[in-house]
Design a protein around this motif. Structure first.
Motif, short mmCIF file in Angstrom:
data_model
loop_
_atom_site.label_atom_id
_atom_site.label_comp_id
_atom_site.label_asym_id
_atom_site.label_seq_id
_atom_site.Cartn_x
_atom_site.Cartn_y
_atom_site.Cartn_z
N GLY A 74 -6.04 -30.64 -6.88
CA GLY A 74 -5.76 -29.36 -6.25
C GLY A 74 -6.76 -28.26 -6.56
N ALA A 75 -7.62 -28.47 -7.55
CA ALA A 75 -8.60 -27.44 -7.91
C ALA A 75 -9.91 -27.57 -7.15
CB ALA A 75 -8.88 -27.48 -9.41
N CYS A 76 -10.03 -28.58 -6.31
CA CYS A 76 -11.33 -28.94 -5.74
C CYS A 76 -11.96 -27.85 -4.86
CB CYS A 76 -11.26 -30.26 -4.99
SG CYS A 76 -10.22 -30.24 -3.51
N GLN A 77 -11.18 -27.12 -4.07
CA GLN A 77 -11.78 -26.13 -3.18
C GLN A 77 -12.45 -25.00 -3.96
OE1 GLN A 77 -9.65 -24.73 0.22
NE2 GLN A 77 -9.06 -26.78 0.86
N GLY A 78 -11.78 -24.49 -4.95
CA GLY A 78 -12.37 -23.43 -5.77
C GLY A 78 -13.61 -23.92 -6.50
N VAL A 79 -13.55 -25.13 -7.03
CA VAL A 79 -14.69 -25.71 -7.73
C VAL A 79 -15.85 -25.88 -6.75
CG1 VAL A 79 -15.53 -27.83 -8.83
CG2 VAL A 79 -13.34 -26.84 -9.53
N ALA A 80 -15.59 -26.44 -5.58
CA ALA A 80 -16.64 -26.66 -4.58
C ALA A 80 -17.26 -25.33 -4.15
CB ALA A 80 -16.09 -27.42 -3.38
#
Length: 170
Positions: A74-80
């Motif tokens: 679930g953290a992938c968009q912010g990380v990307a």
């Protein structure tokens, strides 16, 4: 006509502008070189020592993107977004890649041998640049794209699609 930064025929303003452009290119290049070796803390220190100013927020966000606390589904968009922004600021050309499966889970086998859930929704976003994958699981040095894909697993086919932008999160 000679190179704008040469001393022959260039005005002092032209020489100053040329030096600033070359200096900015060197700063970006050296900072990226440190990041590519996985040394984000060193990149931040280099930025501060070279410019005499605090490192920009996007460079600190990059450091946070590779923090172990971001290795959660679930953290992938912010990380990307953080990775993409930093690489763009450094003059690179990153792209967002969306991975999708009809199954709920996409797993990745880390180099340590540990399996991690990338998602519980069947969607994961990461950054690809220079044939390398970047997300919270790869670290700042990234991982060769083919190796990253070979480490993925799901109960259904995983498709990949380059996307121009990510949807805004609420």
């Amino acid at each position: 006509m000679g190179f704008i930064g040469s001393s022959h025929g260039a005005t002092p303003v032209q020489r100053t502008v040329a030096a600033q452009v070359l200096g900015a290119d060197t700063l970006r290049s050296q900072t990226f070189s440190l990041i590519a070796r996985g040394d984000v803390a060193g990149a931040i220190d280099y930025w501060v020592l070279t410019t005499g100013k605090d490192a920009p927020a996007w460079l600190f966000a990059l450091k946070t993107a590779f923090d172990g606390s971001k290795q959660v589904a679930g953290a992938c968009q912010g990380v990307a977004r953080s990775i993409h922004m930093a690489f763009t600021q450094l003059g690179r050309q990153p792209e967002f890649v969306k991975l999708t499966t009809k199954a709920d889970y996409i797993m990745i086998k880390l180099p340590s041998g540990r399996d991690m859930n990338l998602t519980h929704t069947g969607h994961h976003v990461l950054v690809r640049m220079d044939d390398r994958a970047y997300d919270a699981y790869t670290g700042a040095a990234g991982m060769p794209w083919a190796e990253y894909l070979s480490r993925l697993g799901a109960r259904a086919e995983i498709t990949q699609k380059v996307v121009e932008a990510l949807p805004e999160t609420p």
